[in-house]
Design an enzyme around this catalytic site. Structure first.
Site, PDB file in Angstrom:
ATOM      1  N   GLU A   1      31.146  43.341  42.709  1.00 30.45           N
ATOM      2  CA  GLU A   1      31.604  42.095  42.069  1.00 30.45           C
ATOM      3  C   GLU A   1      30.680  40.925  42.413  1.00 30.45           C
ATOM      4  OE1 GLU A   1      35.718  41.155  42.383  1.00 30.45           O
ATOM      5  OE2 GLU A   1      36.376  43.086  41.624  1.00 30.45           O
ATOM      6  N   GLY A   2      29.413  41.164  42.346  1.00 35.52           N
ATOM      7  CA  GLY A   2      28.429  40.133  42.667  1.00 35.52           C
ATOM      8  C   GLY A   2      27.904  40.342  44.075  1.00 35.52           C
TER       9      GLY A   2
END
Length: 822
Positions: free
Chosen positions: A460-461
Site C-alpha cells: 500500500e505504498g
C-alpha cells in the site's frame, strides 16, 4: 523640508495601501504579474497526479497546516465507540477464530490456513465487515473493522491479511462507491457470504510505486462471448505480481489502461486507467501460482492474461467507469489505508509490549529480572511509549473515517509511521527475548511478527516513497489553505476568473505567511505565557504540550511557505527536504492523537508516564527534523540564519525522554496493572493450557507474588544461614525457618513457570519430528512439576538462586522497584 518628506511618506503609504487593498489595482499591478511567473514555475501535473491530489478529504491535517490548530475543535470530536453488535462480534466470532488459530501449523506445516479456518471465516461473515446489511454484510464502523484486524493480527498475521484484504482496497469497496446497482446486487451478497473470494490486481513487475504507469492494457472491440456474437467489450492483456488472495480468488479486480483505436465508444483513443471485475474461471486468465513472502503463509501470487475478452458490463460502473479507475483507486485508498495496516501494526506492538514486559520480569539473569537492567528498561520504554502513541493514532484516524472523512494525507501518515514504529517495537522485543525470540517453533509468539513486518512496510505504498514524496508532497497542496486555490487558478482557462481567483488566494496567502512568521517567533519567545494556544479546561500536565504543538505548527507553516517560495516545483525533487517537512507534519498529527486519547480515556494518572514519554519523544523528533531541514536547506547562509532565529529564537530547548521517565514507563509493563491492560487492550490473550502466552501471564503474576519470598531466600544465602545448593536450598530454608511450607511451594511453582517461559523448541537433526518438549502437552495444573526432570531445571534454579560474587547486588540493580524486597 521635513514636512515635505512627511507628505511624500504619506503619499507612498497611500499608494501602497491602494495597491494592496483595492482588488482591481492589486490584480492589475501585482497579482497578474505574479500569476504569469507562477505559471512558468509550476511543474506540469499529470492526470494521475491530479487525481491523487483531488482524492480524499482534508481533516485535522488542515488545522495543523494552518499554523493555528483549534484544540477545542479536536477535543470536541466525539469519542469513538463500538456498537453492541460490534462488541458481540469481537467477543464472539473473532475470539473463536483466534482460539482456533495455530500460527506455527499455518506457517510452517500447511503454508496456508486450514480448510476449517477458511470455512469459519466465510461462514461467520469476516469478508463482509464493510458491506452494508442490505447486501448481507455487517456494515461495521471503521473502528470495528480496525479492532477486528488488530485482534486477529495479534494472533496470526496470515489470518489477519486474509480477513483485511476483502475489507480494504478491493472489489467490495470499489463496488460500494462506484458499482452499478446490478453489479452491487450480484456481487456484494456473494462477497459478504464468502461465496466469492476477491483480490485486486494493480501492481505489475515494472509498475510498483509508480502504479500510474502500468503497462497492462485493454483494446475496445467487439467479439463473441458465451455464445453471443458482436458483444461490445475489450481484449485485455496483463501481467500482475504480489496480489494477495490471488491464488485462491474467484473474482479478480483488475486495473489496466484502456484504448479505443476504432472509436467504438465515440471518444478519445486513450481512455485512461480502468477497473474491471473478472471471474477467475474466465478463459485466458492465468492464476493460481504463489509467491513466498518471508515465510508468511497468506495467499499471494501472480496472475496474467493475454487477449482475454471482457464484456463492457464487467467494468466497475460499466461505461461510466471507463477511464475513471485511478480516481476510484485514490479515493478508496484514502480511507482503506487508514485502517488495515495501522491495525495490524498496533496489534504487533501491543503483543510486543505485553509479552516483553512479562518476559523481562520473569526472566532472571545475574540474580535479577532482566527488566530491571537500564539497557532493557530503555527498550521497554520505547516499546510502551510507541505503542501508546500508535494506538492513539489508529483510533483517531478510524474515527475520522467514521465521521465521513477520507483523510488521504493522514492515511499516508499513519501507514508510514505506524508500520515503522511497529518495526522498531518488534525489533526491541526480539532484542529483549534473545534466544527465545529467534528460535522458531510452537512456543515462539514473536518470531512470525518479526518476519512479517517488512510486508507491512512494503505494501500500500512503499514506506520510502510514502515518506519522501507523498506525506508532504501531497499534504502541501491538499492541506495548505491557499496553495491548491493558487494551483487551480493557474490552470484555469478563463483568464478573468483565473485573475480574480489567484488574486484572492495570493492575498490570503500573504496574510497567512506574515501571521505565521510572527507567531513562530512569538511562540518561540513567549509560548509558555500564551494561554490562547491551550484548550479549555486542559489537564495541567498537558498544557506545555499544547503550547509546544501550537508553536511548531506555526513554525511548520512558516518554513513550508519559505521552502515552496524559494524552491517551487524543485521541492518535489528535493525528496529528503520534503521528507523532513513530512516528518514534522506527522509528529504534529501523532501528538494530537495522543493528547486526544489521554482526554478520552478520562485522564488516568497512571498513564501519565506513557503520555509524557511519547509526547517528549515526538516533540524532540520534530525539533530534530526542523534542524536537519535547515542544515540542508539550499539558501544563502544569512537567510538560513534568519529562518533559524524565527523558528528557534532561544535555541533548541526540547529534550528526549529522560532516563528517569523511561524507568517509570518500563515499570508499567513489568507488573500486572490497569495501565498495562489499557495499553494492550484489544489483542488476543490466550488462557488455554499449553499456550505460551498463558504460561507467561501466569509466570508474571507468580513472579510479582514470589518476589518477597525470593528476596528472603537470597538474604539467607548471603548471610550463610542457608548453605545448600540447588533444590536443597528450599528444603534447608524451610528447616531453618527462613520461609514456611506455603512459601516453599510458591518458589517451586515459580521455578517451573520460569522454566516453561524460557523454554524454546528443539527438533531432531533432520527436523522431521515434533519438538522434544511441548507445552501443548502440559496442563496448567501440572506446571509446577512438569519440568522437574527437564534439562532446563538446573538453568531455572541457577537463574533464581545464583549468588556468586559476579552478580550485582539488590541495591545496585533493583533501586526504585517497589516489588523487590531489599
Amino acid at each position: 523640508m521635513l514636512l515635505s518628506l512627511f507628505y511624500i511618506f504619506l503619499f507612498l503609504i497611500a499608494v501602497i495601501g491602494l495597491v494592496l487593498f483595492v482588488p482591481i489595482l492589486r490584480r492589475l499591478i501585482v497579482s497578474n504579474q505574479i500569476l504569469k511567473i507562477f505559471r512558468k514555475l509550476l511543474p506540469q501535473i499529470s492526470q494521475t497526479e491530479q487525481d491523487a491530489l483531488d482524492a480524499g478529504t482534508v481533516w485535522w491535517d488542515g488545522d495543523l497546516f494552518s499554523g493555528k490548530p483549534d484544540w477545542n475543535k479536536l477535543l470536541a470530536y466525539p469519542k469513538p465507540k463500538l456498537s453492541a453488535e460490534e462488541e458481540a462480534f469481537i467477543n464472539g466470532p473473532v475470539e473463536q477464530l483466534c482460539d482456533m488459530l495455530d500460527e506455527w501449523n499455518i506457517t510452517h506445516e500447511l503454508h496456508d490456513l486450514p480448510p476449517e479456518i477458511w470455512q469459519f471465516i466465510k461462514d461467520k461473515g469476516f469478508f463482509g465487515l464493510i458491506i452494508p446489511k442490505q447486501y448481507g454484510g455487517y456494515g461495521f464502523s471503521a473502528l470495528a473493522h480496525s479492532q477486528v484486524v488488530m485482534k486477529v493480527g495479534s494472533r496470526s498475521g496470515t489470518a489477519a491479511v486474509t480477513v483485511m484484504v476483502p475489507n480494504s482496497l478491493g472489489p467490495a469497496e470499489l463496488l460500494l462507491h462506484y458499482g452499478t446497482d446490478e453489479q452491487k446486487n450480484h456481487y456484494l451478497p456473494r462477497l459478504a457470504k464468502g461465496l466469492e473470494v476477491p483480490c485486486f490486481a494493480l501492481t505489475s513487475p515494472d509498475a510498483g510505486s509508480d502504479a500510474g504507469s502500468i503497462p497492462d492494457f485493454g483494446i475496445v472491440c467487439r467479439g463473441e462471448f458465451e455464445g453471443k456474437q458482436d458483444v461490445l467489450g475489450m481484449r485485455v492483456t496483463w501481467e500482475k505480481r504480489y496480489i494477495t488472495l490471488g491464488p485462491v480468488a474467484t473474482i479478480l479486480g483488475l486495473a489496466f489502461k484502456l484504448y479505443d483505436p476504432d472509436r467504438l465508444l465515440g471518444g478519445d483513443e486513450d481512455l485512461g486507467i480502468t477497473l474491471a471485475l473478472i471471474p477467475t474461471n474466465t478463459p485466458g486468465v492465468e492464476i493460481g501460482r504463489r509467491h513466498f513472502p518471508l515465510d508468511a503463509a497468506f495467499q499471494n501470487g501472480p496472475n496474467s492474461g493475454k487477449d482475454v475478452f471482457v464484456p463492457m458490463e464487467w467494468i466497475i460502473g460499466e461505461q461510466e467507469g471507463v477511464g475513471n479507475g485511478w480516481r476510484m483507486l485514490m479515493n478508496c485508498l484514502a480511507a482503506g489505508r487508514s485502517i488495515s495496516l495501522p491495525a495490524t501494526s498496533v496489534g504487533a506492538a501491543k503483543l510486543a509490549a505485553r509479552t516483553s514486559g512479562a518476559y523481562s520480569r520473569v526472566r532472571v539473569q545475574f540474580n535479577t529480572p532482566i527488566g530491571y537492567f537500564e539497557g532493557v528498561e530503555e527498550a521497554l520504554a520505547r516499546i510502551a511509549g510507541n505503542t501508546y502513541m500508535m494506538d492513539a493514532a489508529r483510533v483517531m484516524t478510524a474515527s475520522a473515517v467514521d465521521l465521513g472523512e477520507k483523510p488521504s494525507v493522514i492515511s499516508a501518515i499513519v501507514k508510514y509511521h505506524l508500520t515503522e514504529r511497529a518495526r522498531q517495537t518488534v525489533i526491541d522485543a526480539m532484542d529483549i527475548h534473545g534466544g527465545k525470540g529467534i528460535c522458531l517453533g510452537p512456543q515462539n509468539y514473536l518470531g512470525r511478527s518479526y518476519q512479517h513486518i517488512p510486508v507491512s512496510i512494503t505494501v500500500e505504498g512503499a514506506n520510502i516513497l510514502t515518506r519522501n514524496m507523498i506525506i508532504f508532497g501531497q499534504g502541501a497542496i491538499r492541506c495548505h489553505p491557499f496553495i491548491l486555490q493558487e494551483v487551480n487558478a493557474a490552470h484555469e482557462q478563463d483568464q478573468k476568473r483565473a485573475s480574480v481567483d489567484f488574486d484572492q488566494a495570493l492575498a490570503g496567502h500573504v496574510v497567512f505567511s506574515v501571521r505565521n512568521t510572527i507567531n513562530s517567533l512569538a511562540y518561540g519567545l513567549f509560548g509558555k505565557y500564551m494561554k490562547a494556544s491551550v484548550p479549555d479546561n486542559a489537564e495541567p500536565e498537558t498544557v506545555i504540550y499544547y503550547q509546544q504543538l501550537t508553536r511548531f505548527s506555526a513554525s511548520f507553516a512558516f518554513v513550508s511557505d519559505i521552502a515552496l517560495l524559494l524552491l517551487g516545483g524543485a521541492l518535489k525533487r528535493k525528496e529528503r527536504l520534503s521528507a523532513r517537512l513530512g516528518d514534522i507534519l506527522s509528529m504534529l498529527y501523532l501528538c494530537s492523537a495522543t493528547l486526544k486519547r489521554f482526554e478520552e480515556d478520562g485522564r488516568p494518572q497512571s498513564d501519565l508516564p506513557l503520555l509524557h514519554w511519547s509526547m517528549q519523544d515526538a516533540i524532540y523528533r520534530m525539533q530534530q527534523a526542523f534542524d536537519e531541514f535547515l542544515n540542508n536547506f539550499p539558501a544563502h547562509v544569512a537567510l538560513v540564519w534568519m529562518i533559524r532565529k524565527i523558528v528557534f529564537p532561544l535555541g533548541k530547548r526540547c529534550s528526549p525522554p529522560s532516563d528517569a521517565l523511561s524507568h517509570e514507563v518500563a515499570a508499567l509493563i513489568l507488573t500486572p496493572s490497569e495501565a498495562r491492560d489499557r495499553l494492550t487492550a484489544g489483542i488476543y490473550v490466550p488462557t488455554a493450557d499449553g499456550e505460551p502466552m498463558s504460561y507467561l501471564e501466569q509466570a508474571l503474576q507468580c513472579a510479582v507474588e514470589c518476589a518477597p519470598v525470593e528476596a528472603k531466600l537470597r538474604k539467607a544465602v548471603k548471610s550463610g544461614q542457608v548453605t545448600a545448593k540447588g533444590d536443597e536450598k528450599i528444603t534447608q530454608a524451610v528447616q531453618q525457618g527462613v520461609i514456611d511450607a506455603a512459601e516453599a511451594e510458591q518458589l517451586k511453582k515459580m521455578k517451573s513457570l520460569r522454566a516453561a517461559v524460557i523454554m524454546v523448541d528443539d527438533f531432531s537433526s533432520d527436523f522431521d519430528d515434533e519438538q522434544t518438549t511441548s507445552m501443548a502437552d502440559v496442563s496448567t495444573s501440572s506446571v509446577p512439576n512438569v519440568f522437574e526432570s527437564s534439562r532446563l531445571s538446573k538453568l531455572a534454579a541457577s537463574d533464581i538462586f545464583n549468588t556468586t560474587d559476579e552478580t550485582k547486588t539488590d541495591k545496585d540493580v533493583n533501586k526504585g522497584h517497589p516489588d523487590q524486597v531489599k
